[in-house]
Scaffold this active site. Sequence first.
Site, PDB file in Angstrom:
ATOM      1  N   ASP A  95       0.852  -1.191   0.000  1.00 13.28           N
ATOM      2  CA  ASP A  95       0.000   0.000   0.000  1.00 13.28           C
ATOM      3  C   ASP A  95       0.893   1.249   0.000  1.00 13.28           C
ATOM      4  O   ASP A  95       1.542   1.543   1.001  1.00 13.28           O
ATOM      5  CB  ASP A  95      -0.833  -0.066   1.295  1.00 13.28           C
ATOM      6  CG  ASP A  95      -2.025   0.836   1.285  1.00 13.28           C
ATOM      7  OD1 ASP A  95      -2.343   1.415   0.234  1.00 13.28           O
ATOM      8  OD2 ASP A  95      -2.653   0.956   2.356  1.00 13.28           O
ATOM      9  N   GLU A 194     -13.962   1.137  -0.322  1.00 11.95           N
ATOM     10  CA  GLU A 194     -14.101   1.302   1.132  1.00 11.95           C
ATOM     11  C   GLU A 194     -15.251   2.251   1.457  1.00 11.95           C
ATOM     12  O   GLU A 194     -15.425   3.309   0.828  1.00 11.95           O
ATOM     13  CB  GLU A 194     -12.795   1.852   1.732  1.00 11.95           C
ATOM     14  CG  GLU A 194     -12.903   2.079   3.244  1.00 11.95           C
ATOM     15  CD  GLU A 194     -11.587   2.247   3.964  1.00 11.95           C
ATOM     16  OE1 GLU A 194     -10.515   2.092   3.352  1.00 11.95           O
ATOM     17  OE2 GLU A 194     -11.638   2.524   5.184  1.00 11.95           O
TER      18      GLU A 194
END
Length: 281
Positions: A95, A194
């Site tokens: 990430d 998300e």
Amino acid sequence: MPSPYSSGKKRSQGKRLTVPNIQAAKGGEPLVSLTAYTAPIARLVDAASDIIIIGDSMAMVLYGLPDTLGLSLFTMIGHAKSVVEATGHALCVFDMPFGSYEEGQEQAFRNAAKVIKKTGVQAIKLEGGEAMAPTIKHLVANGIPVMAHIGLRPQALNTMGGFKVQGKGKASHTQVLKDAQAVDKAGAFSTVIEGVPAELAAEITAAVSNPTIGIGASVHCDGQVLVTEDMLGLSPWVPKFVKTYANLSGEIEKAVKAYAGDVRARRFPGPDQTYGKNKKV
Ligand code: KIV
């Protein structure tokens, strides 16, 4: 030729899931993803996971920071290397932290290539939709698989005004859908969605060709991801979308209390943990 990674054993066994394996899972059995930042947790989640994300959530979970913004690429590289070394099954995704890719295609390629060379991860993840599509296209064209992250983007905390569910109003719904389509078209092999309403997650999942991985985005995605410490009950607080599958904090507190009691009562170390002149070691 010896591998540039210290053991190389996991890679040469050829059993690790690949980016094409993940792409092929679209619409099939849901993909399982968890985060890992350290070798002990990575070892435990590897076999059951399709994707391990070395998430920048480590800023909050491991380092106790209030958000993900302060984490450096250097810190994350050390963690990612240990996760790759400890695993041999799941696809490992790094990430990219805040500030390591947003300047443009050159900065993004330079840092992503560094990450891949130093850690052995197979792909990177970055936050952003439509605006990030040219960067995703450039990375993919140059050999770097990209997982996109849209909807609630923790690195955009300050512009979003907090960790807020996205896509509730009409304009926001349209933008998140556009983001999903843009990153899919740019070549992202998968997209994390998300914090969006279930209806929007379902619409996106039907509209894009890559597998969607939900976190707080309903069961309608092609897979799910959770922060491992959250689902194990190791976090002091968890968002509504987390299901806790264990209470490890309670177990650890119990064990620590038992140890402290044994030390204070001189029950530890006992004969089994003690060397003696006449004992076989
Ligand atoms: O930082 C992180 O851990 C993540 C995953 C939960 C997707 O972005």
